[in-house]
Scaffold this active site. Structure first.
Site, mmCIF file in Angstrom:
data_model
loop_
_atom_site.group_PDB
_atom_site.id
_atom_site.type_symbol
_atom_site.label_atom_id
_atom_site.label_comp_id
_atom_site.label_asym_id
_atom_site.label_seq_id
_atom_site.Cartn_x
_atom_site.Cartn_y
_atom_site.Cartn_z
ATOM 1 N N SER A 4 0.830 -1.209 0.000
ATOM 2 C CA SER A 4 0.000 0.000 0.000
ATOM 3 C C SER A 4 0.867 1.263 0.000
ATOM 4 O O SER A 4 2.034 1.235 0.396
ATOM 5 C CB SER A 4 -0.875 0.016 1.253
ATOM 6 O OG SER A 4 -0.063 0.109 2.404
ATOM 7 N N GLY A 56 1.784 2.027 3.726
ATOM 8 C CA GLY A 56 2.862 1.175 4.232
ATOM 9 C C GLY A 56 4.208 1.578 3.646
ATOM 10 O O GLY A 56 5.182 1.794 4.363
ATOM 11 N N GLY A 57 4.251 1.704 2.329
ATOM 12 C CA GLY A 57 5.525 2.004 1.655
ATOM 13 C C GLY A 57 6.079 3.363 2.056
ATOM 14 O O GLY A 57 7.285 3.528 2.256
ATOM 15 N N GLU A 78 7.395 -0.008 -3.773
ATOM 16 C CA GLU A 78 6.503 0.039 -4.923
ATOM 17 C C GLU A 78 5.102 0.098 -4.354
ATOM 18 O O GLU A 78 4.673 -0.807 -3.639
ATOM 19 C CB GLU A 78 6.712 -1.220 -5.775
ATOM 20 C CG GLU A 78 6.069 -1.113 -7.120
ATOM 21 C CD GLU A 78 5.393 -2.393 -7.495
ATOM 22 O OE1 GLU A 78 6.060 -3.424 -7.623
ATOM 23 O OE2 GLU A 78 4.161 -2.361 -7.654
ATOM 24 N N CYS A 100 -0.823 -4.500 -8.978
ATOM 25 C CA CYS A 100 -0.434 -3.087 -8.929
ATOM 26 C C CYS A 100 -0.582 -2.443 -10.303
ATOM 27 O O CYS A 100 -0.630 -1.225 -10.419
ATOM 28 C CB CYS A 100 0.985 -2.941 -8.413
ATOM 29 S SG CYS A 100 2.120 -4.049 -9.216
#
Ligand code: NAP
Length: 488
Positions: A205, A208-209, A228, A265
């Site tokens: 997400s 998160g990233g 990513e 993605c």
């Protein structure tokens, strides 16, 4: 629950293993990657049923993912054997140069150190335990600490066993690859912020990233984080194509939106076209195609709930209307295939419509005219991919669109859909923020190794102290400067 002491111990072990592994020759590291690939193939009959149970993904999709995972491990192995990836440069000395002599300087890429990798939920093999982040970090000569994704712990454990066996078989340090299963953001933070950690690989997400990236920037010694994250992968549908092959495009687009319940993605979340009678016909064809798609359970309860919430939010935005949806039981964790539409003006006024709705959801934006379509293209943030579906006759009018989207995407596709990421050296899987935290690097293909290395120059080194790659008679395809002339 993993504590700070546990993290200290894990990173100390990883660091000690790194001091040995970084000097293991590339050909031996290639053997390791091949042994892991063979081990995964050998365990596939055991791995697939576990992964099917844990992820709800069907066997053909998972079998394909296993093949892709092993293929990418072998591509890195081939790269190591060929050897030019280290970008060796040899500038021999010119002792008689005036006014000052030139020293002997040589340069190559060297590994960064222990890398922390976060397994992804939506690819239990190709972006998880033995996925591209792990494969590229090991290829670089880095050790790996892998935090397994909590959605498929048994799969992750079984793949980690393959690593242990391969390392033992080749007599390499067992701590070259360490595996942690411990859900919790604190554990992730401690791993990223540990002083021995030198880089991070992540797929998931945006929240998160970006959080991992921010943890890394708060460190005394900031480190690179290759996250990513989300992408809505815009697809521009130009008038000539709409006129000539509307139904075929509708079928192709619907299949891409709903593939694997939209959990890629590269899922196309945004379709942009100019209002016309042809577009009315196309939107009806697309709504029908999406409506015919059977829904299926998503990867896990959290992802299904997130999809349901985000879908409801997206559909409640000003000017957004539902065009078509498939059947399914959201309460049973199904992702309901959904097509919505909005006018260009409402879209431009509402940045929430640029948020990723992770799942089989797509928004058709109907621009009033070419100017509005170009404004929409200008308003979109960084993306993994952007597609343009066009006829030859469209290019005279829409050449500037191609210029705009090339600024914003890691991959531009003409007459295709974004799902289906070929694993090959020319593939770039990345893109400007917020698609990733570093637009310069790819997380697919052999160039992914570049994330985990840094250049080191060796000045005036006696021949016996040089790494193999920099020895004067090394036959690799490297650039050398002899007597002021570059030679390959
Ligand atoms: P995620 O929430 O991003 O989590 C992935 C990993 O990162 C997990 O191990 C998680 O820890 C860790 N993490 C997340 N936020 C963190 C934080 N603030 N600090 C430390 N660690 C953190 O992804 P997910 O679980 O796969 O799915 C959640 C949502 O992400 C989905 O609903 C979807 O919207 C999106 N997603 C997008 C993509 C994409 O390719 N664009 C792929 C997958 C998911 P824990 O182990 O504690 O959970």
């Amino acid at each position: 629950m993993v504590s700070q002491n546990d993290v200290d111990e894990i990173l100390n072990r990883s660091r000690n293993a790194f001091l040995i592994f970084k000097n293991v020759p590339g050909k031996k590291r290639a053997e390791l990657l091949r042994a892991i690939a063979a081990g995964i193939e050998g365990s596939a009959a055991k791995l697939l049923p576990v992964a099917m149970r844990e992820t709800n993904l069907p066997e053909p999709r998972l079998a394909g993912e296993v093949a892709r995972t092993c293929n990418q491990l072998r591509q890195f192995a081939d790269m190591l054997v060929e050897g030019s990836w280290v970008e060796a440069r040899i500038d021999t000395a010119l002792p008689d140069r005036q006014p000052v002599p030139k020293p002997d300087i040589r340069k190559m890429m060297v590994p960064l150190g222990p890398v922390v990798v976060f397994g992804a939920s939506n690819f239990p093999f190709a972006y998880s335990t033995a996925g591209v982040d792990t494969a590229s970090a090991l290829a670089a000569g880095c050790t790996v600490v892998l935090k397994g994704h909590p959605a498929h712990p048994e799969t992750s454990n079984a793949v980690a066993d393959v690593f242990s066996a391969a390392l033992a078989q080749l007599g390499l340090p067992s701590d070259t690859f360490l595996h942690i299963q411990s859900p919790g953001f604190d554990v992730g933070r401690m791993l990223v912020q540990h002083p021995h950690t030198k880089a991070v690989g992540f797929t998931g997400s945006f929240s998160g990233g970006k959080a991992l990236y921010d943890y890394a920037q708060q460190r005394k010694e900031p480190i690179p984080v290759f996250s990513e994250m989300g992408s809505i992968n815009p697809v521009y549908l130009l008038p000539g194509a709409l006129k000539s092959r509307s139904e075929q495009i509708a079928g192709q687009y619907a299949a891409s939106v709903t593939l694997s319940v939209g959990q890629f993605c590269t899922n196309p979340g945004l379709l942009i076209a100019i209002k016309s009678q042809e577009l009315d016909l196309f939107s009806a064809q697309l709504a029908t195609a999406i409506g015919k798609t059977a829904s299926a359970p998503m990867l896990h309860k959290g992802i299904a709930e997130n999809y349901s919430k985000k879908r409801t939010e997206a559909l409640s935005q000003k000017g957004v209307t539902l065009l078509g949806q498939g059947n399914g039981d959201a309460d049973a964790g199904h992702g309901i295939p959904t097509l919505a539409t909005v006018g260009g003006k409402d879209f431009l006024e509402n940045p929430l419509l640029l948020d990723e709705v992770f799942g089989p959801y797509s928004l058709l934006v109907q621009a009033a005219n070419q100017d509005e379509l170009e404004m929409i293209a200008g308003s979109v943030a960084g993306q993994l991919t952007t597609s343009i579906i066009a006829e030859q006759s469209d290019w005279g009018q829409f050449g500037s669109l191609l210029q705009t989207v090339s600024e914003k995407a890691g991959r531009v596709i003409i007459n295709g859909v974004p799902t289906g990421v070929e694993v090959c050296p020319s593939m770039h899987h990345g893109g400007p923020f917020p698609a990733t935290t570093d637009a310069r690097f790819s997380s697919v293909g052999i160039d992914a190794v570049k994330r985990f290395v840094r250049p080191l120059s060796f000045q005036n080194f006696p021949e016996q102290l040089l790494p193999e790659e920099l020895k004067t008679d090394n036959p690799l395809g490297i650039w050398r400067l002899f007597n002021n002339q570059w030679k390959r």
